[in-house]
Scaffold this active site. Structure first.
Site, PDB file in Angstrom:
ATOM      1  N   GLY A  24      27.482 -68.501 -19.747  1.00 36.06           N
ATOM      2  CA  GLY A  24      27.093 -69.284 -20.921  1.00 36.06           C
ATOM      3  C   GLY A  24      26.816 -70.748 -20.599  1.00 36.06           C
ATOM      4  O   GLY A  24      26.884 -71.605 -21.473  1.00 36.06           O
ATOM      5  N   GLU A  28      25.186 -75.907  -5.645  1.00 36.72           N
ATOM      6  CA  GLU A  28      23.818 -75.491  -5.323  1.00 36.72           C
ATOM      7  C   GLU A  28      22.903 -76.697  -5.369  1.00 36.72           C
ATOM      8  O   GLU A  28      23.188 -77.654  -6.093  1.00 36.72           O
ATOM      9  CB  GLU A  28      23.306 -74.490  -6.377  1.00 36.72           C
ATOM     10  CG  GLU A  28      23.843 -73.114  -6.194  1.00 36.72           C
ATOM     11  CD  GLU A  28      23.341 -72.123  -7.242  1.00 36.72           C
ATOM     12  OE1 GLU A  28      22.643 -72.529  -8.189  1.00 36.72           O
ATOM     13  OE2 GLU A  28      23.674 -70.943  -7.093  1.00 36.72           O
ATOM     14  N   TYR A  70      20.118 -78.646  -6.941  1.00 32.35           N
ATOM     15  CA  TYR A  70      19.640 -78.642  -8.325  1.00 32.35           C
ATOM     16  C   TYR A  70      18.117 -78.622  -8.295  1.00 32.35           C
ATOM     17  O   TYR A  70      17.482 -79.571  -7.844  1.00 32.35           O
ATOM     18  CB  TYR A  70      20.150 -79.895  -9.038  1.00 32.35           C
ATOM     19  CG  TYR A  70      19.741 -79.996 -10.480  1.00 32.35           C
ATOM     20  CD1 TYR A  70      20.219 -79.090 -11.423  1.00 32.35           C
ATOM     21  CD2 TYR A  70      18.889 -81.008 -10.912  1.00 32.35           C
ATOM     22  CE1 TYR A  70      19.854 -79.189 -12.757  1.00 32.35           C
ATOM     23  CE2 TYR A  70      18.515 -81.112 -12.246  1.00 32.35           C
ATOM     24  CZ  TYR A  70      19.002 -80.198 -13.155  1.00 32.35           C
ATOM     25  OH  TYR A  70      18.636 -80.291 -14.470  1.00 32.35           O
ATOM     26  N   HIS A  81      21.347 -74.773 -20.860  1.00 38.75           N
ATOM     27  CA  HIS A  81      21.417 -73.606 -19.978  1.00 38.75           C
ATOM     28  C   HIS A  81      21.565 -72.296 -20.753  1.00 38.75           C
ATOM     29  O   HIS A  81      21.995 -71.291 -20.201  1.00 38.75           O
ATOM     30  CB  HIS A  81      22.560 -73.738 -18.969  1.00 38.75           C
ATOM     31  CG  HIS A  81      22.504 -75.008 -18.185  1.00 38.75           C
ATOM     32  ND1 HIS A  81      21.411 -75.368 -17.437  1.00 38.75           N
ATOM     33  CD2 HIS A  81      23.406 -76.011 -18.045  1.00 38.75           C
ATOM     34  CE1 HIS A  81      21.637 -76.544 -16.875  1.00 38.75           C
ATOM     35  NE2 HIS A  81      22.831 -76.954 -17.228  1.00 38.75           N
ATOM     36  N   ASN A 123      24.145 -60.052 -13.961  1.00 37.32           N
ATOM     37  CA  ASN A 123      24.934 -59.686 -15.133  1.00 37.32           C
ATOM     38  C   ASN A 123      25.088 -58.176 -15.163  1.00 37.32           C
ATOM     39  O   ASN A 123      24.095 -57.438 -15.152  1.00 37.32           O
ATOM     40  CB  ASN A 123      24.263 -60.186 -16.416  1.00 37.32           C
ATOM     41  CG  ASN A 123      24.372 -61.695 -16.536  1.00 37.32           C
ATOM     42  OD1 ASN A 123      25.434 -62.263 -16.280  1.00 37.32           O
ATOM     43  ND2 ASN A 123      23.285 -62.347 -16.876  1.00 37.32           N
ATOM     44  N   ARG A 174      25.810 -55.871 -17.274  1.00 36.54           N
ATOM     45  CA  ARG A 174      25.863 -55.373 -18.649  1.00 36.54           C
ATOM     46  C   ARG A 174      24.464 -55.409 -19.233  1.00 36.54           C
ATOM     47  O   ARG A 174      23.538 -55.905 -18.598  1.00 36.54           O
ATOM     48  CB  ARG A 174      26.780 -56.277 -19.474  1.00 36.54           C
ATOM     49  CG  ARG A 174      26.356 -57.739 -19.356  1.00 36.54           C
ATOM     50  CD  ARG A 174      26.996 -58.628 -20.377  1.00 36.54           C
ATOM     51  NE  ARG A 174      26.757 -60.041 -20.082  1.00 36.54           N
ATOM     52  CZ  ARG A 174      25.681 -60.725 -20.414  1.00 36.54           C
ATOM     53  NH1 ARG A 174      24.695 -60.138 -21.066  1.00 36.54           N
ATOM     54  NH2 ARG A 174      25.541 -61.996 -20.108  1.00 36.54           N
ATOM     55  N   VAL A 226      21.153 -59.668 -24.070  1.00 34.61           N
ATOM     56  CA  VAL A 226      20.615 -59.899 -25.421  1.00 34.61           C
ATOM     57  C   VAL A 226      19.116 -59.570 -25.447  1.00 34.61           C
ATOM     58  O   VAL A 226      18.616 -58.888 -26.341  1.00 34.61           O
ATOM     59  CB  VAL A 226      20.847 -61.378 -25.840  1.00 34.61           C
ATOM     60  CG1 VAL A 226      20.087 -61.718 -27.105  1.00 34.61           C
ATOM     61  CG2 VAL A 226      22.338 -61.665 -26.005  1.00 34.61           C
TER      62      VAL A 226
HETATM   63  P1  ADP Z   1      25.701 -68.931 -16.492  1.00 33.30           P
HETATM   64  O1  ADP Z   1      26.369 -67.759 -15.886  1.00 33.30           O
HETATM   65  O2  ADP Z   1      26.660 -69.988 -16.971  1.00 33.30           O
HETATM   66  O3  ADP Z   1      24.662 -68.563 -17.505  1.00 33.30           O
HETATM   67  P2  ADP Z   1      23.646 -69.261 -14.415  1.00 33.30           P
HETATM   68  O4  ADP Z   1      23.970 -69.356 -12.973  1.00 33.30           O
HETATM   69  O5  ADP Z   1      23.110 -67.958 -14.908  1.00 33.30           O
HETATM   70  O6  ADP Z   1      24.942 -69.663 -15.271  1.00 33.30           O
HETATM   71  O7  ADP Z   1      22.642 -70.403 -14.808  1.00 33.30           O
HETATM   72  C1  ADP Z   1      22.257 -70.625 -16.157  1.00 33.30           C
HETATM   73  C2  ADP Z   1      21.086 -71.578 -16.207  1.00 33.30           C
HETATM   74  O8  ADP Z   1      21.413 -72.818 -15.583  1.00 33.30           O
HETATM   75  C3  ADP Z   1      19.852 -71.105 -15.463  1.00 33.30           C
HETATM   76  O9  ADP Z   1      19.051 -70.253 -16.256  1.00 33.30           O
HETATM   77  C4  ADP Z   1      19.154 -72.417 -15.187  1.00 33.30           C
HETATM   78  O10 ADP Z   1      18.526 -72.894 -16.357  1.00 33.30           O
HETATM   79  C5  ADP Z   1      20.298 -73.355 -14.878  1.00 33.30           C
HETATM   80  N1  ADP Z   1      20.591 -73.400 -13.432  1.00 33.30           N
HETATM   81  C6  ADP Z   1      21.444 -72.610 -12.745  1.00 33.30           C
HETATM   82  N2  ADP Z   1      21.441 -72.898 -11.424  1.00 33.30           N
HETATM   83  C7  ADP Z   1      20.560 -73.908 -11.246  1.00 33.30           C
HETATM   84  C8  ADP Z   1      20.086 -74.684 -10.107  1.00 33.30           C
HETATM   85  N3  ADP Z   1      20.550 -74.472  -8.870  1.00 33.30           N
HETATM   86  N4  ADP Z   1      19.162 -75.644 -10.336  1.00 33.30           N
HETATM   87  C9  ADP Z   1      18.693 -75.892 -11.588  1.00 33.30           C
HETATM   88  N5  ADP Z   1      19.086 -75.219 -12.685  1.00 33.30           N
HETATM   89  C10 ADP Z   1      20.009 -74.242 -12.541  1.00 33.30           C
END
Ligand code: ADP
Length: 446
Positions: A164, A200, A202, A235, A289, A291, A294
């Protein structure tokens, strides 16, 4: 085949699962909190059991109460839906130990993918590209600074137990990193009871591209194409579309086949989604994920396949029975997530629905548990409806979505419908020219 399935969830997703069960001739058991006694999922199910008070911790997250409900109703299997218990390995294990089938992957796969550091390592070993960053958890600030110097700024600190979009912090310099590191740890401890973080690079303008996967218990796996979920706020996904306007046929085939092959090598069963960031023609895995998602709806619209039905079918041990070349894609689909919240301030807006009219017509699907007079409770997720539209072409789909949004009436509370009307009128959305930061820039007037 199962005779009776207990649906351990609420709202539109409980209804979605109920619908698949009914079409398969399966009886359904709804569970609910006292706050949801009048909810649509309770009304439509064959049986309903109250499992606790309004607080999710004491009802939808209450494992003994859910297992008791399954026992007294004689259910064969439990579907966890989305959120709540759906990615809880301990729950999956207890369900199986009590003699029910868990409609989802093995507890082991849930565990591996639930720890995002282990998940990245696992898929990297199987040949998937991941976002450059720390090779494992980052235990100290000194280590964080060393990683950032190696990957280069800006860096993103993420919660190993993340979900989330919580516990994520960007740092553009060592000074910012000092503060962000502690903040991210504090936030993830508060949200997940676990303050392990990793880092990571960014990415500055990626798109969020995810692949819908399905595996059976016999080592077969297929993909159902990608979804572009780059329209995000904090996000979190707001609008999703399939196929992505950013991929060409070659990129699409490459990432779909790679993800399906990895799923098969993992021995993964059930539906799952591998999420990637896509920038300058390259894909980087971020998480899986384990599961239903949505936004599975848009994949259903372009493939004509009921993913919940497939999920239930493979949970019985049935083989897929078809291969990749049997899956055909038709047209374009877009989903708008409608939340009970103010379209500009995003403040939650629970309360009584006064006037409800859902759009209809060719290619229009509304997944929602709302009805006129229903009271949206303040205790749970704010998602109240998913408007899903299909068209032969992306343009037809957008025109149809525009008119469906014009028709949609949800009175009595604030909703994000006006935000969706604004998004789909934006030239950059219409041109498919957006990345994960686009919506926030738009809202900030940049
Ligand atoms: P969560 O499990 O909290 O949803 P995610 O790893 O799936 O986290 O990342 C959710 C969102 O965050 C991604 O869809 C993207 O928009 C942003 N995000 C994640 N990692 C990066 C990254 N290394 N650089 C830029 N944006 C990122």
């Amino acid at each position: 085949m199962f005779e009776k399935v207990l649906i351990a969830n609420r709202g539109e997703i409980a209804l979605r699962i109920h619908r698949a069960c009914r079409e398969m001739g399966i009886q359904t058991v709804a569970v609910h909190s006292t706050a949801d006694a009048d909810a649509m999922h309770v009304r439509l199910a064959d049986e309903a059991v109250c499992i606790g008070p309004a607080s999710a911790r004491e009802s939808y997250l209450n494992i003994p109460a859910i297992l008791t409900a399954a026992t007294i109703t004689g259910a064969d299997a439990i579907h966890p839906g989305i959120g709540f218990m759906s990615e809880n390995a301990q729950f999956a294990q207890m369900v199986e130990e009590h003699g029910f089938t868990f409609i989802g992957p093995t507890p082991e796969h849930i565990r591996i993918m639930g720890d995002k550091v282990t998940a990245k390592k696992t898929v990297l070993d199987l040949g998937l590209p991941v976002v450059p960053g720390s090779p494992g958890p980052v235990e100290t600030l000194e280590e964080a600074i060393a990683v950032a110097e190696h990957t280069g700024y800006p860096v993103l600190i993420k919660a190993a137990a993340g979900g989330g979009g919580k516990g994520m912090k960007v740092a553009w310099s060592a000074d910012q990193l000092r503060e962000a590191y502690q903040l991210a740890r504090g936030e993830s401890r508060a949200a997940f009871g676990n303050d392990q973080v990793y880092m990571e690079r960014y990415l500055s303008k990626p798109r969020h591209i995810e692949i819908q996967l399905l595996g059976d218990m016999h080592g077969n796996a297929v993909h159902f194409g990608e979804r572009d979920c780059s329209v995000q706020r904090r996000h979190q996904k707001v609008v999703e579309e399939a196929p992505s306007p950013a991929l060409n046929a070659e990129q699409r085939e490459f990432i779909g086949n790679l993800a399906a092959r990895t799923t098969s090598e993992l021995g993964y069963r059930g539906v799952g989604t591998m999420e990637f960031l896509f920038e300058d023609g390259e894909f980087f895995f971020i998480e899986m994920n384990t599961r239903l998602q949505v936004e599975h709806t848009i994949t259903e619209m372009i493939t004509g396949i009921d993913l919940v039905r497939e999920q239930i079918r493979v949970a019985t041990g049935a083989p897929l029975g078809y291969g990749q070349s049997d899956i055909r894609f038709h047209g374009h689909a877009i989903e708008c997530r409608v939340n009970a919240e103010h379209p500009e301030t995003f403040l939650p807006s629970p309360g009584k629905i006064d006037g409800y009219h859902a759009p209809g017509g060719l290619g229009v699907r509304v997944d929602s548990a709302l009805y006129d007079g229903y009271r949206v409770p303040p205790y749970y997720d704010s998602l109240i409806a998913k408007l899903v539209v299909h068209g032969t072409t992306r343009n037809e789909c957008m025109m149809r979505l525009r008119r469906a949004l014009e028709e949609f009436v949800i009175g009595g509370i604030d909703t994000s419908l006006p935000l969706h009307r604004r998004i789909i009128a934006e030239p950059n959305f219409i041109n498919g020219n957006y990345d994960i930061h686009w919506l926030e820039h738009l809202m900030a007037g940049k």
